[in-house]
Each structure stands twice: as C-alpha cells, then as structure tokens.
Design an enzyme around this catalytic site. Structure first.
Site, short mmCIF file in Angstrom:
data_model
loop_
_atom_site.label_atom_id
_atom_site.label_comp_id
_atom_site.label_asym_id
_atom_site.label_seq_id
_atom_site.Cartn_x
_atom_site.Cartn_y
_atom_site.Cartn_z
N CYS A 1 42.77 39.37 25.18
CA CYS A 1 43.08 39.25 26.61
C CYS A 1 43.57 37.83 26.90
CB CYS A 1 41.85 39.58 27.45
SG CYS A 1 42.20 39.64 29.22
N THR B 1 30.15 54.16 47.52
CA THR B 1 30.85 55.40 47.85
C THR B 1 31.45 55.29 49.24
OG1 THR B 1 30.64 57.80 48.05
CG2 THR B 1 28.77 56.50 48.80
#
Length: 493
Positions: free
Chosen positions: A140, A387
């Site tokens: 990365c 959520t």
C-alpha cells in the site's frame, strides 16, 4: 499544548486559533482543507465551469465525487472535517470517504489520534515507522508514502527510509510478527512474543509490544480499506497510489449507471428483492424453530470454511512491488494462505468463546496500554451496530442479520468460529460476488480491482459499499488482535 474538541485533537497556531474563534471563517482562510476542495468542485460544477481533471477525480477511483458531495455534506461531517484539518493539517482522501459515515469517522479519528499523537510507550517516529512496515506488507504505497512524510515530520532519521535494513535491530525484529499478522495470524504463538521480549539490548517491553501490535493490525486493516474503496493518491503524492489503476473494462459505477440498462438493471433490482426475501424467511424460521444443535452449527461452519477456499475472483490485480515499498518488505512472497486446504493439516479452529475481545483482549490492552482498549471497543461497537435501516431503495429495514453475517464471514476466513452462530445464514445472505469481494479485501487487498467492487450489490449505494468496508476493516483488525493477544496471554501465564 494539544486540546480536544468533540473528541478530536487540536493543535496550536493560526489554524487552531481561527477554528476556535470562528469555524466558518476557518473554512475560508484555510482553503487547502479537503472540505473546501470538494465544496469548490461542487460550486464549479453547479455553475457549469469546467473542473480540472485532478480535482474532478475525487478521493476514490471507485466512487463518483458527486456521490460523496451529495451524501457527505451534512453539518456533523462538516464539523468533523474541519476538526480533522486542524488536527492533521489536511483532510486526506481516507477521511473524505469514511466521512460518508460520520459516526464511525469520529470514533476512528479518536483512536488513530491516540495511537499516533498521544502519550504512549513508543516514541512518535517509531510509531510511524511501524505504520510503514505494516502498510508495506500489503504493497500500500498510499499509506507508506503518507507515513514516510509523518516520520520525517516528527524527527525520524531519514536514513531509516532507505529500507528495513537501515532501521534499528529492535524494529527489524518486528518483521516476523508483522508478516504473520498481515497474512496468517493463526500461526502466531507465545514463542513469537517471547522472542521479542527476551532480555537484551534490542528487547521490547510488554507495553511497547502491545502498542506495536495494535499499530500493525490497525494499518494492515486500513490498507484493506484503502484498496477496497479505491482510495486515490493525495494531491502531490509522488506515485503513491493506494490502489492500482483499474482495468479499462471496468469504468462503470455500481448504481444508476447508464450502461446498466435493460436486463442488467432488472437483475440488479432482483438481487435486492432476493436479499430482502431471504432476510424475511430467516427471521420467520428463527421464530418457529427451537434451534439448531451444536453439532449442526459446527458442521455448517466447517462447510462455510471449506467453501471459502473456492471463493476467488478471476481477475485479481497483478503488479510488481514499487521500490519505495519493496525496501520495507522481507519475504515478499509470503501471503495469505487459506486457513484450511484440502490435503493439508489445518491449525485448530479458534473458538471465539475461548478467547473473546470482551472478556480477554479488551482488559489485557487496557492494562498494558491505557485508554486504547476503550477506544478500540467503542470503534468495534460503533461499526457493528451502525445502521440507517435502509437497503438500496428500501427503508425501515432491520439490517442486523446482514451485518452479523458479514462480520462473522470475515472471521470465518481467518479461522474464528462462534459457537452460537448459524453459518447457514452466511450462505443465505452473502451472494457469491459479495463473498469474493470480502475475501479479496480482507485477505489480499492489494489484488482488489474495480471490477470486483462493481460486481456485487449492483443496485446499492456507494455509501452502503463503504459501510461494508468499515465492517471489513474492523472485523479483520479484531480477528488479528485476538490471535496476537491470545499469544501474549499465553506468554504471561
């Protein structure tokens, strides 16, 4: 002197003073902030002015800039981005994409600030060097480049950046556990811990080692997020691509794309309805059944674990290591190997109930590295319970069953089993393309392509796919930490 505003660290100087006096004036006077960057792009687009290509591409190669602007500019995120800029001097692309979920971003920032900038057993420059070592395992270069700059900024020795061979032996000794944590954490034993803690000039204290383990797992998992969301290089980052250029055949966006006409759009809509129906049926069956036996639970886990061997994308990205990353990697061929392979003896399954985060890992970290255990626990809880009660175009949906299936599937591919979970739910709720994406991002993120991202949940919003990446990041980090902390506990007892 540092102070905290809404849980985020603010530094002294003109930026901090301007923010404290007038946050809105701050936005005007510090236009290099990512917040101002995206607002400027939005204003130019609205007025029909042609936007330069380097601005238009946005923080992600996978997510259209417009969706980040549309979904992420509520006041709570605006405040977070201002504070992030004051804390770090910029708003990076990771923060912009995570900002689609402000509640999580706040928790993530508090944890990362504590790991890198607050009091702890390790000196600041060594923390950034450990971040470089961790990010390099997954190739990365985005994170490697970012922390090379941070390393120099806090007074690190430039010679160390020539490669791992130029770092002090004490840091080089982390290489083995870094390698295992990144790719095969189930192989970590108390002997690995003992080797690092043994008396000598280059030995680690237990507190130092625990901080190093948290940093390593944090940056392995963050590399998953970088690749999984296609994070673009920062402006001026010299070749520091967090993700590799996607294949030319996969330029489409997963939602509302012009190319998804006719049968493609209908199929994508059908995927959503099938998922909704399966969730409904599973809830009904749970209410009607007395329960599945432990033997059946174990059988279903083993079946899911075995099936995960067959889950692999057909077009994995393949690229050679860049020189600025390769110099920090020893044994570059070592990578993820499926937990159970046919014809090979597998290590025993990690039964989650035998060593839990709540009962064991949390208290051990808090004892040896105060405060970080609490912040990690908060971060795990925030993402697990996050959520909006929506799925694609449906509102008022209980998504807890789906979130649990994603979390437990990540742990499954790392060999962790929950005795009280029915792994039949994973097969019901996670379609094959989603499993391919999860396994790729969690186990070998550097191989992620835009096609793998695009092929699952084709009618879902990008913010919902980012939500999956946050679950992946945290589930992966917790899995690796459980293996490492279990080894520490066995060493101590």
């Amino acid at each position: 002197m540092l102070r905290w505003v809404n849980g985020l660290e603010l530094g002294p100087g003109a930026a901090g003073s301007c923010f404290q006096a007038n946050p809105e004036l701050f936005v005007q006077q510090f236009p290099s902030a990512g917040l101002c960057h995206v607002q400027a792009v939005k204003q130019q687009q609205n007025t029909g002015i042609q936007v330069p290509q380097e601005l238009e591409k946005g923080p992600s190669a996978f997510i259209p800039l417009q969706e980040i602007l549309q979904e992420g500019m509520e006041s709570s995120l605006r405040q977070l981005l201002i504070e992030a800029f004051v804390s770090a001097g910029r708003v990076d692309n990771i923060t912009m994409v995570m900002g689609l979920h402000p509640q999580y971003l706040s928790s993530f920032w508090k944890t990362q600030c504590l790991l890198l900038r607050m009091d702890g057993p390790l000196p600041y420059h060594k923390r950034h060097y450990i971040a470089i070592m961790a990010a390099a395992r997954h190739q990365c270069s985005y994170l490697v480049g970012l922390h090379m700059g941070e390393f120099l900024q806090v007074g690190g020795n430039p010679a160390w950046l020539q490669g791992l061979h130029c770092a002090p032996p004490k840091l080089r000794n982390l290489n083995e556990i870094n390698k295992l944590l990144a790719h095969r954490p189930w192989l970590i034993t108390k002997e690995h811990i003992e080797a690092l803690l043994k008396t000598g000039e280059n030995s680690w204290s237990l507190a130092e080692l625990v901080q190093a383990l948290v940093l390593l797992t944090h940056y392995h998992s963050l590399a998953s997020f970088v690749f999984g969301c296609g994070i673009n290089p920062e402006e001026g980052q010299d070749g520091g691509q967090g993700c590799w250029p996607p294949p030319t055949h996969s330029d489409s966006s997963p939602v509302f794309e012009d190319s998804m006409g006719g049968s493609g759009a209908r199929d994508a809509m059908q995927e959503v309805e099938v998922l909704m129906e399966r969730m409904k049926l599973l809830r009904e069956s749970q209410q009607e059944e007395e329960g599945v036996t432990q033997e059946e639970m174990e059988t279903r886990f083993e079946m899911e674990k075995t099936e995960s061997l067959l889950v692999a994308p057909s077009d994995l990205a393949d690229h050679s290591l860049q020189s600025n990353v390769l110099c920090f990697v020893e044994d570059p061929e070592f990578g993820y190997k499926d937990f159970t392979r046919r014809g090979e003896q597998a290590p025993p399954t990690f039964r989650a109930q035998d060593y839990t985060w709540e009962d064991h890992g949390y208290s051990l970290i808090n004892r040896l590295y105060p405060d970080v255990g609490q912040l990690l626990d908060e971060k795990f809880q925030v993402v697990y319970n996050l959520t909006y009660n929506t799925i694609a175009m449906h509102c008022g949906v209980d998504t807890s069953m789906l979130r649990r299936a994603i979390w437990n599937y990540v742990h499954c591919v790392f060999g962790i089993r929950y005795d009280d979970y029915d792994y039949g739910e994973v097969n019901q709720l996670l379609e094959r393309n989603l499993k391919i994406y999860i396994k790729t991002v969690a186990c070998y993120p550097e191989k992620t392509t835009k096609r793998v991202y695009t092929q699952f949940w084709r009618h879902f919003k990008h913010s919902e796919k980012v939500h999956i990446n946050l679950l992946l990041l945290e589930a992966r980090m917790q899995a690796a930490l459980l293996y490492a902390l279990r080894a520490v506990t066995r060493y101590m007892t």
